[in-house]
Design a protein around this motif. Sequence first.
Motif, PDB file in Angstrom:
ATOM      1  N   LEU A   1      -6.702   5.097   0.386  1.00 54.47           N
ATOM      2  CA  LEU A   1      -5.899   4.625   1.503  1.00 54.47           C
ATOM      3  C   LEU A   1      -6.808   4.185   2.641  1.00 54.47           C
ATOM      4  O   LEU A   1      -7.686   4.931   3.075  1.00 54.47           O
ATOM      5  N   LEU A   2      -6.603   2.962   3.115  1.00 50.78           N
ATOM      6  CA  LEU A   2      -7.342   2.452   4.265  1.00 50.78           C
ATOM      7  C   LEU A   2      -6.329   1.928   5.275  1.00 50.78           C
ATOM      8  O   LEU A   2      -5.526   1.044   4.952  1.00 50.78           O
ATOM      9  N   GLY A   3      -6.358   2.481   6.490  1.00 44.84           N
ATOM     10  CA  GLY A   3      -5.384   2.091   7.492  1.00 44.84           C
ATOM     11  C   GLY A   3      -6.021   1.515   8.732  1.00 44.84           C
ATOM     12  O   GLY A   3      -7.190   1.741   9.020  1.00 44.84           O
ATOM     13  N   HIS A   4      -5.232   0.722   9.446  1.00 49.77           N
ATOM     14  CA  HIS A   4      -5.517   0.233  10.794  1.00 49.77           C
ATOM     15  C   HIS A   4      -6.404  -1.009  10.832  1.00 49.77           C
ATOM     16  O   HIS A   4      -6.055  -1.963  11.506  1.00 49.77           O
ATOM     17  N   THR A   5      -7.577  -1.044  10.185  1.00 53.61           N
ATOM     18  CA  THR A   5      -8.374  -2.276  10.223  1.00 53.61           C
ATOM     19  C   THR A   5      -8.797  -2.659   8.807  1.00 53.61           C
ATOM     20  O   THR A   5      -8.003  -2.598   7.885  1.00 53.61           O
ATOM     21  N   HIS A   6     -10.068  -3.046   8.608  1.00 52.73           N
ATOM     22  CA  HIS A   6     -10.418  -3.741   7.384  1.00 52.73           C
ATOM     23  C   HIS A   6     -11.798  -3.328   6.875  1.00 52.73           C
ATOM     24  O   HIS A   6     -12.464  -2.462   7.454  1.00 52.73           O
TER      25      HIS A   6
ATOM     26  N   PHE B   1      -9.385  -1.341  -1.922  1.00 52.51           N
ATOM     27  CA  PHE B   1      -8.311  -0.921  -1.037  1.00 52.51           C
ATOM     28  C   PHE B   1      -7.263  -2.042  -0.962  1.00 52.51           C
ATOM     29  O   PHE B   1      -7.600  -3.226  -0.904  1.00 52.51           O
ATOM     30  N   VAL B   2      -6.015  -1.677  -0.958  1.00 50.25           N
ATOM     31  CA  VAL B   2      -4.943  -2.655  -0.808  1.00 50.25           C
ATOM     32  C   VAL B   2      -4.038  -2.174   0.316  1.00 50.25           C
ATOM     33  O   VAL B   2      -3.469  -1.081   0.243  1.00 50.25           O
ATOM     34  N   GLY B   3      -3.953  -2.951   1.379  1.00 47.11           N
ATOM     35  CA  GLY B   3      -3.135  -2.542   2.507  1.00 47.11           C
ATOM     36  C   GLY B   3      -2.758  -3.727   3.361  1.00 47.11           C
ATOM     37  O   GLY B   3      -3.045  -4.889   3.028  1.00 47.11           O
TER      38      GLY B   3
END
Length: 669
Positions: A366-371, A384-386
């Motif tokens: 899980l990767l949140g908020h930016t890139h 990562f897919v978000g």
Amino acid sequence: ILYFFAHRKTLQQYSMSKLTAFAVACVALVASVFLVVSHRTDSSSDASIIVHVEALQAQVDALKRQLLSSSAADHRRHLTSGLSAFTFASDFGVVGDSITDDTASLQAAIDSAAHSNHLSDGGGTVVLGPGTFYTTSPLILPGGVTIQGQGYGSSPLAIQFDAGASTLAYCGTDYALRVTGHSASIQNIAIYDWPYPVGGYCDTVEAAGGVLVEADGETIESVTMSNVLLYFFTGGTALTLKGINNGGIAYASFSNLRIRHAQQGIHLVAETGSFVNSNQFHGGAISGSITDVGVLAEGPGSCNDNKFYGMVIEPPKTSITHVHVKGPATNVRMHDVRLEGTGMVALKRPLVIVEDDSYNNVMNGLLGHTHVQADLLRNAEIDFVGAKTVGINPPPLNQFYNAAFHGFVDGSNVLPGWNLPGTNRDISVVPNEELFANHQVLQIDYLNYGGAFQLSPQSLPKSPIHSQCTFGIYARSSVPGAIVATMRYEDGTMISSSEHSGSGEWEFIAMSALYDSNTKEAKPIFFITNDVDITAPTFVYGSTPATPGASLMSSSGAKMDGTLSMAMITATPPPSGNFWVLPKTEGNLFRIDMQGSPQTIIRLNHAGPDRFAKGTVITLLFSEVGAIVKHSAYITLLGNQDFTVAKPNSSLTLVSNGDPTWTEVSRNA
């Protein structure tokens, strides 16, 4: 007696001298009671016997109390299991009141544990009770020694000093603890950059870090840490693994490591000639105020294959990034991790930075908020897919033309799409055999002279954005080393795959690597030095599994349902003369715009760089009458006659011969 048998397992751990005394007293008491019973008719001796029994009873009671007090203390201090001894820090004067300097006492306990094994210097366990152990210089933890605390309290965010925690409270400018040998271990403890009393000396100095595992000219293996809190190292790094002077660290394991508030969370670094490889982190979290970076992995030495499973890295913000990887010999493998940073959006900073010289990193979860900031084509397993980022998989398209080995005629020296240099081999098609559908098997009979037979593609499409490739070929041989795959590495040198084992079975001879950074070409070659059968070569850009065999549309053929759409391009006359140049990469259908002045076409794309590949079919569409396509040695037309456009919207279809010449296929005039 009953007490003895009821507690015999516990009593076996006490000293033999006290057990012997207790047992003798019990036997004497039984004997005395027996005498009382057997002589109860002799009244003259009753009084003396009773006195004697009462004395023995008192002695037994005293020995029992001794076993429950002093012997229990002996048991606590000297409990042993096999050859591994427990060393209690309190026996060495350790106080743990957060005020008394326990450095020397703790180090004495550690040194004692290091030599507690009478067969070697191989270590034991130092047991820390609850308390806050104030230290002013680094504790040195040698190989084989474990520091075992009682946990770090009941709060997940800070240390509860009144909740039975074992806390190393370090006040100094170095690391709080330095690990120097194999199999050292730190368990169930908090390590704190101690700031108390507020306004005092400890509040004005900052530690370089919490724990340092440093391999200086040696190898350190199998260090472990479990249930450890590294707290408030805001002027340094909570945990550092460092290889210097050709030293190395490997096979360390860190479980439930909690890092809260630090300048850097975890730093993995290997100097030139050193390594920090194949260490593992299981669970745990890096949170709170992390000033610079959560995890930093860097070279220039070998710092790769360090794995993180299920770790959470979620400081609100970092000045650099949460995870930073750099160096051509550096990568990390992060599985099912959680990366978040609520403050990174305002900073417009990525959560992950992988420098361009690092490749083959693995990151998912899980990767949140930016890139992620990385060359994802060199790091295809960062997936990562978000909402803010996605990974990239290189297209699994076989770039070898005629990978099915079609068009070869026995006895010839021509295989479309492939270079067949020299005469030191005979080539034939193996009849009635296919490893993959529609792919022919070629038999190479090596004639044992003139060096290796080098099979290579005539051309490969370039892909400037890529820097890696994967290629290989299926081969069968009974001779070890009969075939090997080679390519030009990023520094221009030639590198090779593993050779065929000579098993007589089909083996996939392949490799995946960075290719020549100057020419941007891999130049793959299959070196053949003995008899071998080959089939289904494949070449794909990127670090990705190879894709041999047929697909719905490939060099072995095509099958499709639906409409095939082809690009239609407008072509205009050359600035001067009658040698036309069509844009060869734009399509197959060309509207010929004579711009109101019909001209004669004598040649089409005759110069080397402009030529179409052999077998390319194009159609020229003429909306104006009067144009002429000249029959010549360059354009062979039906009946050896010029094609003259006598009607609007006529067309002429040609096929390239792979050189300056064309041959008419059909016309509509």
